[in-house]
Each structure stands twice: as structure tokens, then as C-alpha cells.
Scaffold this motif. Structure first.
Motif, mmCIF file in Angstrom:
data_model
loop_
_atom_site.group_PDB
_atom_site.id
_atom_site.type_symbol
_atom_site.label_atom_id
_atom_site.label_comp_id
_atom_site.label_asym_id
_atom_site.label_seq_id
_atom_site.Cartn_x
_atom_site.Cartn_y
_atom_site.Cartn_z
ATOM 1 N N GLY A 88 -4.237 2.599 6.242
ATOM 2 C CA GLY A 88 -2.894 2.873 6.942
ATOM 3 C C GLY A 88 -3.045 3.488 8.387
ATOM 4 O O GLY A 88 -2.311 3.136 9.105
ATOM 5 N N LEU A 89 -4.223 4.279 8.521
ATOM 6 C CA LEU A 89 -4.373 4.731 10.003
ATOM 7 C C LEU A 89 -4.981 3.604 10.926
ATOM 8 O O LEU A 89 -4.623 3.339 12.209
ATOM 9 C CB LEU A 89 -5.224 5.893 10.026
ATOM 10 N N ALA A 90 -5.916 2.709 10.447
ATOM 11 C CA ALA A 90 -6.635 1.809 11.298
ATOM 12 C C ALA A 90 -5.791 0.596 11.474
ATOM 13 O O ALA A 90 -5.951 -0.133 12.311
ATOM 14 C CB ALA A 90 -7.733 1.465 10.808
ATOM 15 N N THR A 124 3.511 -2.924 24.312
ATOM 16 C CA THR A 124 2.426 -3.472 23.183
ATOM 17 C C THR A 124 0.980 -2.861 23.738
ATOM 18 O O THR A 124 0.146 -2.460 23.120
ATOM 19 C CB THR A 124 2.568 -4.933 23.145
ATOM 20 N N ALA A 154 -1.667 0.582 18.555
ATOM 21 C CA ALA A 154 -1.532 2.201 19.100
ATOM 22 C C ALA A 154 -2.240 3.154 18.208
ATOM 23 O O ALA A 154 -2.162 4.213 18.475
ATOM 24 C CB ALA A 154 -0.025 2.441 18.841
ATOM 25 N N MET A 155 -3.027 2.585 17.247
ATOM 26 C CA MET A 155 -3.938 3.421 16.621
ATOM 27 C C MET A 155 -5.292 3.556 17.215
ATOM 28 O O MET A 155 -6.130 4.472 16.814
ATOM 29 C CB MET A 155 -3.949 2.731 15.338
ATOM 30 N N ASN A 210 -4.385 3.023 1.624
ATOM 31 C CA ASN A 210 -4.410 4.501 1.768
ATOM 32 C C ASN A 210 -4.885 4.860 3.274
ATOM 33 O O ASN A 210 -5.083 4.027 4.038
ATOM 34 C CB ASN A 210 -5.204 5.096 0.630
ATOM 35 N N GLN A 211 -4.848 6.131 3.274
ATOM 36 C CA GLN A 211 -5.164 6.567 4.684
ATOM 37 C C GLN A 211 -6.637 5.976 5.284
ATOM 38 O O GLN A 211 -6.348 5.613 6.532
ATOM 39 C CB GLN A 211 -5.407 8.225 4.637
ATOM 40 N N GLU A 235 7.727 -7.995 5.304
ATOM 41 C CA GLU A 235 8.389 -7.979 4.380
ATOM 42 C C GLU A 235 9.698 -8.656 4.454
ATOM 43 O O GLU A 235 10.625 -9.035 3.573
ATOM 44 C CB GLU A 235 8.738 -6.644 3.564
ATOM 45 N N CYS A 267 1.888 -3.974 18.234
ATOM 46 C CA CYS A 267 2.534 -2.938 18.829
ATOM 47 C C CYS A 267 1.863 -1.708 18.064
ATOM 48 O O CYS A 267 1.255 -0.633 18.756
ATOM 49 C CB CYS A 267 3.690 -2.686 19.352
ATOM 50 N N MET A 268 2.022 -1.804 16.796
ATOM 51 C CA MET A 268 1.855 -0.532 15.888
ATOM 52 C C MET A 268 0.289 -0.399 15.687
ATOM 53 O O MET A 268 -0.275 0.608 15.899
ATOM 54 C CB MET A 268 2.534 -0.832 14.756
ATOM 55 N N HIS A 326 2.437 -6.307 13.106
ATOM 56 C CA HIS A 326 3.108 -6.089 14.325
ATOM 57 C C HIS A 326 1.849 -5.392 15.244
ATOM 58 O O HIS A 326 1.371 -4.394 14.992
ATOM 59 C CB HIS A 326 4.100 -4.749 13.744
ATOM 60 N N GLN A 376 0.969 1.269 9.141
ATOM 61 C CA GLN A 376 1.615 0.984 7.878
ATOM 62 C C GLN A 376 2.775 0.028 8.323
ATOM 63 O O GLN A 376 3.788 -0.028 7.311
ATOM 64 C CB GLN A 376 2.116 2.482 7.177
ATOM 65 N N ASP A 377 2.638 -0.591 9.043
ATOM 66 C CA ASP A 377 3.799 -1.787 9.336
ATOM 67 C C ASP A 377 4.121 -2.627 8.116
ATOM 68 O O ASP A 377 3.133 -3.410 7.770
ATOM 69 C CB ASP A 377 3.734 -2.379 10.744
ATOM 70 N N ARG A 378 5.183 -2.881 7.739
ATOM 71 C CA ARG A 378 5.482 -3.663 6.643
ATOM 72 C C ARG A 378 6.653 -4.709 7.063
ATOM 73 O O ARG A 378 7.404 -5.287 6.351
ATOM 74 C CB ARG A 378 5.935 -2.999 5.483
#
Lengths: 374, 374
Positions: free
Chosen positions: A280-282, A43, A350-351, A319-320, A290, A346-347, A344, A285-287
Motif C-alpha cells: 500500500g505504501l509503494a 502528477t 507521490a510515494m 498490506n503496508q 473500481e 499521481c498517487m 492513478h 492504495q488508490d482504488r
């Protein structure tokens, strides 16, 4: 250092005060349970965080990539478990890191064919590679059952290899993420414990000492009632927390240490829409949320301080490079800043290549690097 | 250089032969339509790709972040459009890049308040900043309607500013991604064209020359029947293609230039499961294909050469560093390599710092860097 309002956005913010409290809580859990804490750095991916997370603890660290292994080994972490299945082509990289740094990198595998190939490649490379055998305790991702005949077979292959040894057994109760009550998590934690311990007993019956009996996930680490027979646990996301961890009772929103600072770049009240410069990059796109709530949302929206949730709006689409805020956007203005807490951690983390560290206030007190990629 | 089979995985692979064919196709489209091609570098984020994409073309390039603007400006691209809404706090960065490199960076905005703030900040910074006004032609993301009273108002503010000028109008028909037939895309393309042209006519009626009338999305660029009145188009993802672009008829799988090379790290035929070392970070978590096909899948699985689809399996789930292959996994073996083509090329590519470039064969012929983040 800069203040938050001087940062270019999107920017990753880490609240050190909350981080420290989260680390302290897990230290206390490990102490109470009588196990070593081998924090999973997948993480945070940061040496500064790892130093705080291992303070006063006997254990080493866990990593998810060989890039992490190299980064932490080069920064003085000498006891590392690479907790993703090894393949022979990666053993050369492991051996090179060990030679360069003197670190000892524990490996993981779960089948006899791979054990043979690793034992063979290790023999060619030399050294002495500690290998854990992965045990499946109900997630059914990787790992074998504690009563599988493959378990003593794999151990025998590793023990016979001139450059491999049986380090122990390792389980990860990833299915704790499917739990929605503490009682369910306690059940999964007990299955994780029991499976790992049963596997260790099989190994010992076959003459392998099995010094490591390792379990780990943030929910099971926090809610396990008892870890008798376990030597270490490997939680990771507890350091930062996130919306998903709150939903499965690992933390509360007041514990969330990680967020993205973003700027409103468009506001269209007639469309019930505002746009931020974090897409989505910053944000990733973790969902994963849901699984908890069918409403699609890419993060929790707060004001610029990160302390007050924005009411009546949600981060409905990305969007991006655009995040779409839907709802009562009338109070938002172009140029205004907002904070987004991750689904999330971790995701999202990582960006970014670094953390802007605060103590919860406006001042950036440090910048901490991260090791991304592989 | 290395061969593919010597690469550590996960690794990003770019097939230059397919890239070149994709670039050539779009060059021909732009020429046939009589417009300049200002390729959007948000997908490739690579100077090497940008040089190929702009070969023989009069236009500049489009970017989605100021990190891209700085990177390309430092590498000799002097005509850059930053096609995401500007806010005053970012204008200082723009001005610094322009001063350092001599590049001219076109800006984008769509409301009078922002125009006033930008004109004011530009006046303080000096220079002469070309600003595009964003027109909404049906996507309803950013932009104003061509007949909005805000359009001449914004233009008047920019023209009156001592350091801003009206560069023109810009539209992005992102809703072309919702189309499923070429006829639908043609309709969206015509709306994009007509809206941009109508806006340019409003500006000219108000005495603004409007030299740039810009449209762009890969589907509309490929399928527009006519671009009368348009001066340039800004497609981006056409360079690489991906599953989503195939589904909306922008390309075929034989055009896909981008993929990830991954290694099987676990195989469990009794669970109908194999694991690869490319998970949510290596592949991105893009699920755009769900708009086409309700089956969740994180990419298209091919053999190691990238030429033969793997039959009877799908990439059903990702964890951070694990990709879950479900289905008839009996033919897969630990250590074997596979190729994954993206749902969305922009998102997958952004997970890597460089491309391993091939000409479709096993040899890596070059490594091309990328500019990630902000």
C-alpha cells in the motif's frame, strides 16, 4: 548509471520515451485548439518533467501545493498558478516565495468572504496578487456558477484591493472522470468551455478585463472539439497516463510512462498467492479503477521489462509492505521482478522521492527528483 | 516552538501524552505475559518514538523496510528484526548496514529455495546472519504450517550455511484484523501462540535451539490470554491507535495519538459540501474502515483541538489535495481548522516526513523525524 536489474525495489520507473510522446501529443492538441498549455505539475512534481512539458510553449505551469510553488519558483518557473483554493493564512507563504524568487503566483478562490480576507491580507503584505475566480461547470467540487451574483461581487472586491487583481476565471471539469465515451467527454468539455467563457463575459460586462480563461482536465483537453474563448488549459496526468486514464479513453497501455519495479518475496501456488515487496505504501492504495471494474486491483501486473502483461493474475490486495498477487502464480519465483502500472499515476508517484528514468530499455539514464508534501 | 495554529496545513500531529499511555499499556501487557516486547516500528518510523517504546525493555525492535533498518541502526538500535521476507538481492544491503553500524539484523523467509539462495549469498558476504522462519497460523499471507516438512528442511539449510543461523520462528496473526469480538481475538491469539510454539518444538526436535519464538499483532498482543512458550511479541500500531483499531477493540478514540490538522478551503452549504486542504495524499486513501462500516470515509473529523468530534458530517471523498466533507457543513467556515484522525495510522503517518509533537495542548513541544520509503 545503473541498470534496472541493479535497482533496489520497490523503485519508481519513468519511461522518458513514452513521456515525450505524451507531452508531444498534448502540445499538438493545445496548438490545434489555439490555447496555451499550462501543464499541471501535480502528477509529475518534477522540474525536469516541467521543462520538457513547457518546451516551446508560452504558458506557465499549474501546481497543487505551495511546496510545488516554491520548488518550481526556485528552479526558474516564474509564472505559476496555484489551482487549489487559497486561504489567508497561506498568503504569507505565497508572498515569501514571490519575494525570494521573483515568480508570480496566481491564486484561486470562489467566495466573497475569502476574497475580502485575501484582499485585506494582501494589502498588508504588499505586492500585486493575481487571483482567479473558480467556476463550477458541473463537477460541483469547488467553484460558483457562471451566473452567480457572487462572481461580480468577488471581482469587485479583488479589483478594489490595493494588492489584488482579477486574473480571470478558472474551471476544472473533474467530472470528465465519470465519462465512459468520447461523446460524453466532448459534452463535458463543451460545458467546461461554455461555463468559463460565460463567466469571463460576466466579468468583462462588469469592467474586468479577465485576461485568463482557464480550463483543464486531461480528458477534456484531449477531446474538446473547440475551445473558442478559452486562453489556456491545465491538464496534468496526460504526461504519464495510467489505467484509469486508459479506461476513460485518454490513452492506451502503450502510453503508460510510470511504473513500479517490484520483487516477488513469496510464492504459494497452493494458496493461489504470490507476494511482492510493493504494498500500500509503494503502490498507493488508490482504488479508482473500481469505478470502471468492480474487481479490486491495485495496479496492472507486467513482467520486469514492463512490456508483457502477466496473464491470469491480479494484484488483489495490499498490506503496508506486501502486495498480494492472486491467480495462476505457478510461473512466478521468489526473487523475480515484476512491473506494476498504476491505477492513478499521481498517487503512485507521490510515494517516491525520485524517478529512475529510462528510455524504455534496461538502462537508467537519469534520476529526476520530485517535490512531495506541502 | 510554534503553536498548532501557526502550523501550515496539512500537518501531522502526534499527541505524546496519549502515545506514552499507549506505550505504557503495552509494556504492562508484555510484562504480564512474560514476553519481551520487540515493538514494530513500521507505524511510527521514528527514533524518538522507538526510544520511548523500548524504554526499560530488553527486546530490540522490528522493522518493515531496509530504510528503517538503516535509520534505526545508525541511531543506536543494534537488535533489529526485518520482518518482511528477504530475497538474495537485498542481503547485500543488510550486510552493508551491519558492517557500517555493528547492528545485527534478523531476517525472515519461508521456503527452501530462498533459504539456499540466502545461505549461498551470505556465505559470499560473510558475517553471521540470524534467520527466522515464518510460520502461518491462519492468516495465509506468508509463512508455512508448523507441521510442514519444509520447516526442518529450511532450518537444516540455514544451519549448514557458514554465514546463516536459525534464529527461530516468527508468526504474524494478521487475521486478527478480521475479528470483531475479544473472544474471537483470543482464539486467533491462541492459534498464533500454538502455531509458533509447535514450530519451535519441531525445530528443537531436529536439533535447532530456536531461541526466538515471536508473535505479534496489536490485537493479539492486547488480548492474548497466555503466551506460554513465546519469547517476544511485535505489535506496532498500538502506539498511535486509529479508527480501525478502535473498531476491533484495541483502543478507544480517547487513545488516538495521531491526527492531521487541516484547513477548510471551501464551504458550500447548498451542496452539503465543505472542502479541506487534506486529500488523498495528506490523509492516505486508506479505506480499511469499510470492513467495519460500509460508509466510505477517509478519517474521523474533529474540531481543531482534536477533542470534539464534528457532528453531522463525514469525510466522504478525497481527491489528491481536496478532502470532501459532506453533511451539515453550515457551521464550517473557510479558514477554520479541523483535525482528522486516521482510519489506519501507518498509512496516514507515511505521508509526512515529521511529527509535530504536542502534549495534547496547543503548543508544539518537539518535531520528530520519520524514515519513509525503502
Amino acid at each position: 548509471m545503473k541498470a534496472l536489474n541493479e535497482l533496489a525495489t520497490p523503485a519508481l520507473i519513468l519511461d522518458r520515451t513514452r513521456l515525450s510522446a505524451n507531452l508531444q501529443r498534448m502540445h499538438q492538441r493545445a496548438a490545434a485548439l489555439g490555447v496555451a498549455l499550462r501543464p499541471h505539475m501535480k502528477t509529475a512534481k518534477s522540474a525536469e518533467v516541467a521543462r520538457l512539458a513547457t518546451q516551446g510553449q508560452p504558458g506557465g505551469i499549474t501546481v497543487s501545493t505551495l511546496a510545488e510553488a516554491a520548488y518550481f519558483a526556485e528552479r526558474g518557473f516564474s509564472d505559476i498558478t496555484y489551482a487549489v483554493g487559497i486561504v489567508p493564512s497561506k498568503l504569507d507563504v505565497v508572498a515569501a516565495i514571490e519575494r525570494k524568487t521573483g515568480a508570480r503566483i496566481g491564486l484561486l478562490l470562489d467566495d466573497a468572504g475569502t476574497a475580502r480576507a485575501i484582499a485585506e491580507r494582501a494589502a498588508a503584505l504588499g505586492g500585486n496578487h493575481p487571483v482567479h475566480i473558480e467556476i463550477d461547470t458541473g463537477q460541483h467540487r469547488a467553484g460558483i456558477a457562471p451566473d452567480s451574483s457572487a462572481l461580480p461581487e468577488i471581482a469587485g472586491i479583488l479589483a478594489a484591493g490595493p494588492a489584488t487583481e482579477v486574473a480571470g476565471v478558472l474551471a476544472h471539469a473533474g467530472h470528465s472522470y465519470d465519462c465512459r465515451t468520447i461523446a460524453e467527454i466532448e459534452t463535458v468539455a463543451e460545458a467546461e468551455r461554455a461555463g468559463a467563457v460565460a463567466a469571463s463575459e460576466v466579468l468583462r460586462e462588469h469592467g474586468h478585463p479577465c485576461p485568463v480563461v482557464s480550463v483543464g482536465s486531461t480528458p477534456t483537453a484531449l477531446h474538446a472539439g473547440d475551445l473558442t474563448g478559452i486562453t489556456e488549459m491545465r491538464p496534468g496526468v496526460y504526461m504519464f497516463g495510467d489505467r484509469f486514464q486508459s479506461a476513460i479513453l485518454s490513452c492506451t497501455p502503450e502510453d503508460w510512462a510510470l511504473s513500479v519495479l517490484a520483487t516477488v518475496i513469496g510464492c504459494y501456488p497452493d494458496r493461489d498467492l504470490a507476494l511482492i515487496d510493493a504494498g500500500g505504501l509503494a503502490l498507493s492504495q488508490d482504488r479508482s479503477m473500481e469505478a470502471i471494474d468492480s474487481t479490486v486491483s491495485y495496479g496492472a501486473l507486467y513482467d520486469a521489462t514492463g512490456r508483457a502483461p502477466l496473464e491470469g493474475v491480479s494484484l488483489a490486495t495490499v498490506n503496508q509492505e506486501h502486495g498480494f498477487i492472486r491467480g495462476r502464480v505457478g510461473t512466478l519465483k521468489v526473487g523475480q521482478r515484476v512491473r506494476v502500472y498504476p491505477n492513478h499515476a499521481c498517487m503512485m508517484a507521490a510515494m517516491y522521492k525520485a524517478y529512475n528514468v529510462t528510455d524504455g530499455a534496461d538502462e537508467i539514464v537519469a534520476e529526476w527528483d520530485r517535490v512531495n508534501r506541502w
